[in-house]
Design a protein around this motif. Structure first.
Motif, PDB file in Angstrom:
ATOM      1  N   ARG A 257       0.740  -1.131  -0.037  1.00  0.00           N
ATOM      2  CA  ARG A 257      -0.078   0.065   0.123  1.00  0.00           C
ATOM      3  C   ARG A 257       0.984   1.150  -0.004  1.00  0.00           C
ATOM      4  O   ARG A 257       0.687   2.451  -0.456  1.00  0.00           O
ATOM      5  CB  ARG A 257      -0.902  -0.089   1.304  1.00  0.00           C
ATOM      6  N   ASP A 258       1.980   1.354   0.903  1.00  0.00           N
ATOM      7  CA  ASP A 258       2.901   2.326   0.969  1.00  0.00           C
ATOM      8  C   ASP A 258       3.877   2.242   0.002  1.00  0.00           C
ATOM      9  O   ASP A 258       4.869   3.131  -0.114  1.00  0.00           O
ATOM     10  CB  ASP A 258       3.253   2.674   2.234  1.00  0.00           C
ATOM     11  N   ARG A 259       4.221   1.040  -0.890  1.00  0.00           N
ATOM     12  CA  ARG A 259       5.036   0.958  -1.863  1.00  0.00           C
ATOM     13  C   ARG A 259       6.611   1.064  -1.234  1.00  0.00           C
ATOM     14  O   ARG A 259       7.494   1.374  -1.759  1.00  0.00           O
ATOM     15  CB  ARG A 259       4.940   2.084  -2.947  1.00  0.00           C
ATOM     16  N   GLY A 260       6.471   0.802   0.109  1.00  0.00           N
ATOM     17  CA  GLY A 260       7.844   0.905   1.034  1.00  0.00           C
ATOM     18  C   GLY A 260       8.922   0.087   0.582  1.00  0.00           C
ATOM     19  O   GLY A 260      10.222   0.464   0.625  1.00  0.00           O
ATOM     20  N   VAL A 261       8.470  -1.376   0.509  1.00  0.00           N
ATOM     21  CA  VAL A 261       9.591  -2.325   0.212  1.00  0.00           C
ATOM     22  C   VAL A 261      10.111  -2.001  -1.314  1.00  0.00           C
ATOM     23  O   VAL A 261      11.367  -2.138  -1.282  1.00  0.00           O
ATOM     24  CB  VAL A 261       8.746  -3.930   0.197  1.00  0.00           C
ATOM     25  N   LEU A 262       9.379  -1.619  -2.386  1.00  0.00           N
ATOM     26  CA  LEU A 262      10.031  -1.510  -3.772  1.00  0.00           C
ATOM     27  C   LEU A 262      11.021  -0.131  -3.554  1.00  0.00           C
ATOM     28  O   LEU A 262      12.075  -0.088  -4.182  1.00  0.00           O
ATOM     29  CB  LEU A 262       8.988  -1.085  -4.688  1.00  0.00           C
ATOM     30  N   HIS A 263      10.603   0.703  -2.587  1.00  0.00           N
ATOM     31  CA  HIS A 263      11.568   2.074  -2.599  1.00  0.00           C
ATOM     32  C   HIS A 263      12.686   1.469  -1.976  1.00  0.00           C
ATOM     33  O   HIS A 263      13.984   1.986  -2.228  1.00  0.00           O
ATOM     34  CB  HIS A 263      10.877   2.898  -1.491  1.00  0.00           C
ATOM     35  N   GLU A 264      12.691   0.723  -0.718  1.00  0.00           N
ATOM     36  CA  GLU A 264      13.819   0.393  -0.011  1.00  0.00           C
ATOM     37  C   GLU A 264      14.580  -0.503  -1.076  1.00  0.00           C
ATOM     38  O   GLU A 264      15.879  -0.566  -0.715  1.00  0.00           O
ATOM     39  CB  GLU A 264      13.347  -0.339   1.221  1.00  0.00           C
ATOM     40  N   LEU A 265      14.232  -1.323  -1.792  1.00  0.00           N
ATOM     41  CA  LEU A 265      14.825  -2.146  -2.540  1.00  0.00           C
ATOM     42  C   LEU A 265      15.722  -1.585  -3.561  1.00  0.00           C
ATOM     43  O   LEU A 265      16.813  -1.471  -3.565  1.00  0.00           O
ATOM     44  CB  LEU A 265      14.016  -3.340  -3.147  1.00  0.00           C
ATOM     45  N   LYS A 325       9.490   8.658  -5.560  1.00  0.00           N
ATOM     46  CA  LYS A 325      10.575   9.113  -4.817  1.00  0.00           C
ATOM     47  C   LYS A 325      11.907   8.799  -5.343  1.00  0.00           C
ATOM     48  O   LYS A 325      12.950   9.599  -5.351  1.00  0.00           O
ATOM     49  CB  LYS A 325      10.541   8.173  -3.422  1.00  0.00           C
ATOM     50  N   LEU A 326      12.167   7.722  -6.049  1.00  0.00           N
ATOM     51  CA  LEU A 326      13.278   7.530  -6.675  1.00  0.00           C
ATOM     52  C   LEU A 326      13.592   8.391  -7.942  1.00  0.00           C
ATOM     53  O   LEU A 326      14.706   8.842  -8.138  1.00  0.00           O
ATOM     54  CB  LEU A 326      13.208   5.885  -7.458  1.00  0.00           C
ATOM     55  N   LYS A 327      12.409   8.693  -8.479  1.00  0.00           N
ATOM     56  CA  LYS A 327      12.664   9.877  -9.661  1.00  0.00           C
ATOM     57  C   LYS A 327      13.322  11.122  -9.100  1.00  0.00           C
ATOM     58  O   LYS A 327      13.837  11.733  -9.415  1.00  0.00           O
ATOM     59  CB  LYS A 327      11.358   9.995 -10.401  1.00  0.00           C
ATOM     60  N   LEU A 329      14.982  11.538  -6.399  1.00  0.00           N
ATOM     61  CA  LEU A 329      16.414  11.309  -5.696  1.00  0.00           C
ATOM     62  C   LEU A 329      17.204  11.150  -7.235  1.00  0.00           C
ATOM     63  O   LEU A 329      18.540  10.852  -6.876  1.00  0.00           O
ATOM     64  CB  LEU A 329      16.340  10.263  -5.047  1.00  0.00           C
ATOM     65  N   ASN A 330      16.747  11.277  -8.396  1.00  0.00           N
ATOM     66  CA  ASN A 330      17.642  10.954  -9.689  1.00  0.00           C
ATOM     67  C   ASN A 330      18.016   9.782  -9.557  1.00  0.00           C
ATOM     68  O   ASN A 330      19.296   9.579 -10.083  1.00  0.00           O
ATOM     69  CB  ASN A 330      18.447  12.067  -9.669  1.00  0.00           C
ATOM     70  N   CYS A 331      17.519   8.654  -9.223  1.00  0.00           N
ATOM     71  CA  CYS A 331      17.857   7.146  -9.704  1.00  0.00           C
ATOM     72  C   CYS A 331      16.920   6.276 -10.023  1.00  0.00           C
ATOM     73  O   CYS A 331      16.612   5.189  -9.485  1.00  0.00           O
ATOM     74  CB  CYS A 331      18.399   6.667  -8.063  1.00  0.00           C
ATOM     75  N   LYS A 332      16.306   6.941 -11.017  1.00  0.00           N
ATOM     76  CA  LYS A 332      15.283   6.178 -11.896  1.00  0.00           C
ATOM     77  C   LYS A 332      15.976   5.308 -12.573  1.00  0.00           C
ATOM     78  O   LYS A 332      16.658   5.333 -13.165  1.00  0.00           O
ATOM     79  CB  LYS A 332      14.406   6.874 -12.900  1.00  0.00           C
ATOM     80  N   PRO A 333      15.615   3.809 -12.317  1.00  0.00           N
ATOM     81  CA  PRO A 333      16.224   2.733 -13.182  1.00  0.00           C
ATOM     82  C   PRO A 333      15.981   2.705 -14.648  1.00  0.00           C
ATOM     83  O   PRO A 333      15.044   3.330 -15.134  1.00  0.00           O
ATOM     84  CB  PRO A 333      15.377   1.640 -12.357  1.00  0.00           C
TER      85      PRO A 333
END
Length: 539
Positions: A257-265, A325-327, A329-333
């Motif tokens: 729901r909070d997409r936390g696992v994907l963020h942290e991975l 969040k990754l975007k 932080l400029n770390c988009k895959p």
């Protein structure tokens, strides 16, 4: 006395002279017909043995015959001699090799049938992954660049199911290990995780930590994620500076729901001393339902499909929708898209799997209709393999039935998977379940469904049960069918609601309940088109 050939005479003259002597009466009258035939036979053999003839040495022109033509024209030449002579002329190693390229296919042979089924099984990994060379090259270049620079990075692969994502990742892993050995680098430690097998989404961090610190006792005061963050935030020893290749298959199962696992991975790849190369495969699909028709020659059939159209990877962008969040932080895959297989690609893959077999089990047009249908439906290669195996099983049942029964006619020489077997397998695989449900309904419920299809053709999307019952009564009256009462009609509508065909709203009075269709009108038409009564009603 017959004339003796001089030194300047040719062998041909000698033959002609001896032949004329035997015919002209020099020999006695007791020479019978068989002797004459024998002399003609001998003379013909001598003529045929002369291959190079001088131009000016033959006084009487004669037509040269090949040995085979002479042998056939001789009355007393046996069939065995003719066969032996023709075999000697046709003996050619190149021709014999070409004729024996493929041995004869026998569907009654269990070993041959087993070999074809194994070649078409989904779990059978081919030696080379065809039609995915460009995608593999992009992923390998990404992994190679990270290993050369000793730099962490992240990449995700999106595409429809059955487009070769997992198989390509396995090939890339092997290529990376082989390249590292040739370049004199340490082989990367590989962690392959199928996210569908995880009990909890956070278990992926335990998998990574267990591979990174194998043989060491885990620190109970910190979670696996916290331990990984601490490891990648401080400088590592030289012995532990190997790159780690993490392949997370079906990564969309980690979405919470909070997409936390994907963020942290993904954030693990941004830590200062991280050595992680993260590759995640994502299943992308758009719920698009429509009825499509495929034709091949005089064969035409319709089917309902749920597909992922080309370009869907741009419509469902994991980095934009789930990783904002990754975007920031400029770390988009990096993104690599595996598009659905086309008809030509599916046909090529099927042929690549079958070409290694020493026999031919499928007609070419049967494979082509399979490729056309699957590419139009979903482009799922696993579905194409399933259809081919199903067609093979249909042929196997047909052959066993012919063995059990007494043969009434000539047995076909070559029983391969043909068009009719493939069409039967395609219908079995792609037939919509809602079509089966409508076809199995009782007659009065089918009339209600037919009435609803006619009622909702216009702009009006729902009607009351009383309005639908009026249309139902008109159809029954026009066909001389005794209609059901309003109470029974309401109960039948409730049954159709439970089966997912109609949708009923709540109301105090049954007549005031509003009815709407849950299925497509094209499915109703396709299910009832074989019955003339309903076909006329739906016009």
């Amino acid at each position: 006395m017959p004339a003796i050939a001089g030194p300047s005479s040719s062998p041909q003259k000698h033959v002609v002279g001896s032949r004329s002597e035997s015919i002209g009466g020099v020999r006695s009258a007791e020479v019978n017909t068989s002797r004459k035939r024998k002399l003609r036979s001998d003379s013909a053999a001598e003529v045929s043995a002369t291959v190079v003839l001088p131009v000016n040495s033959i006084s009487t022109p004669m037509k040269w015959k090949s040995p085979r033509r002479c042998a056939v024209s001789i009355p007393k030449t046996s069939d065995e001699e003719i066969k032996e002579d023709s075999n000697e002329k046709l003996e050619n190693p190149v021709i014999s090799v070409c004729l024996e390229v493929k041995s004869k296919w026998n569907p009654k042979d269990d070993e041959q049938m087993k070999a074809v089924k194994e070649a078409l099984h989904v779990s059978k990994a081919p030696s080379t992954v065809v039609c995915r060379e460009d995608e593999q090259r992009r992923v390998f270049e990404f992994v190679k660049g990270c290993m050369e620079q000793k730099k962490a990075g992240s990449l995700y692969i999106c595409g429809c199911p059955g487009t070769g994502k997992s198989l390509s990742m396995e090939k890339v892993r092997l290529q990376a290990e082989e390249w590292a050995k040739q370049a004199g680098l340490h082989c990367p430690e590989t962690v392959s995780v199928n996210c569908t097998s995880l009990t909890k989404s956070t278990d992926i961090f335990s998998k990574i930590l267990g591979n990174y610190e194998s043989g060491k006792k885990a620190n109970g005061s910190f979670s696996p994620l916290q331990q990984l963050q601490r490891l990648f935030s401080q400088k590592q020893q030289q012995s532990r500076s190997k790159m780690m290749l993490i392949i997370a298959d079906e990564m969309d199962y980690l979405i919470t729901r909070d997409r936390g696992v994907l963020h942290e991975l993904f954030m693990l790849t941004t830590l200062p001393f991280s050595r992680c190369i993260l590759i995640g495969t994502v299943f992308c699909v758009i719920n698009v339902h429509f009825l499509k028709s495929v034709s091949y020659g005089q064969t035409s059939f319709k089917f309902k499909v749920r597909i992922c159209p080309p370009g869907v990877a741009n419509a469902i962008d994991l980095a934009d929708r789930f990783l904002p969040k990754l975007k920031s932080l400029n770390c988009k895959p990096l993104v690599v898209t595996f598009r659905a297989y086309s008809k030509d690609q599916i046909l090529r893959i099927l042929q690549e799997r079958l070409v290694a077999l020493p026999f031919v089990a499928f007609q070419s047009n049967a494979l082509e209709i399979c490729a056309r249908k699957v590419s139009a439906a979903s482009g799922d290669m696993r579905k194409a393999l399933c259809v081919c195996r199903s067609a093979l099983e249909i042929l196997e049942i047909e052959v066993r039935g012919s063995i059990d029964q007494e043969p009434k006619g000539p047995v076909p020489e070559c029983q391969v998977v043909k068009m009719d077997h493939m069409i039967a397998a395609l219908s079995k695989t792609f037939k919509s379940p809602i079509v089966d449900t409508i076809q199995s309904l009782p007659q009065h419920q089918q009339i209600i469904v037919c009435s609803a299809a006619k009622a909702f053709r216009g702009s009006k999307k729902d009607r009351t049960i009383a309005e639908l019952n009026k249309l139902y009564l008109e159809i029954c009256k026009s066909s001389m069918i005794t209609p059901a009462g309003i109470t029974e009609f309401s109960n039948m509508c409730t049954v159709l609601n439970d089966q997912g065909i109609l949708k009923l709203s709540h109301a105090r009075d049954d007549k005031l309940k509003r009815v709407s269709l849950r299925v497509d009108e094209a499915d109703i038409t396709f299910a009832l088109k074989e019955i003339r009564f309903f076909r006329n009603c739906l016009l």
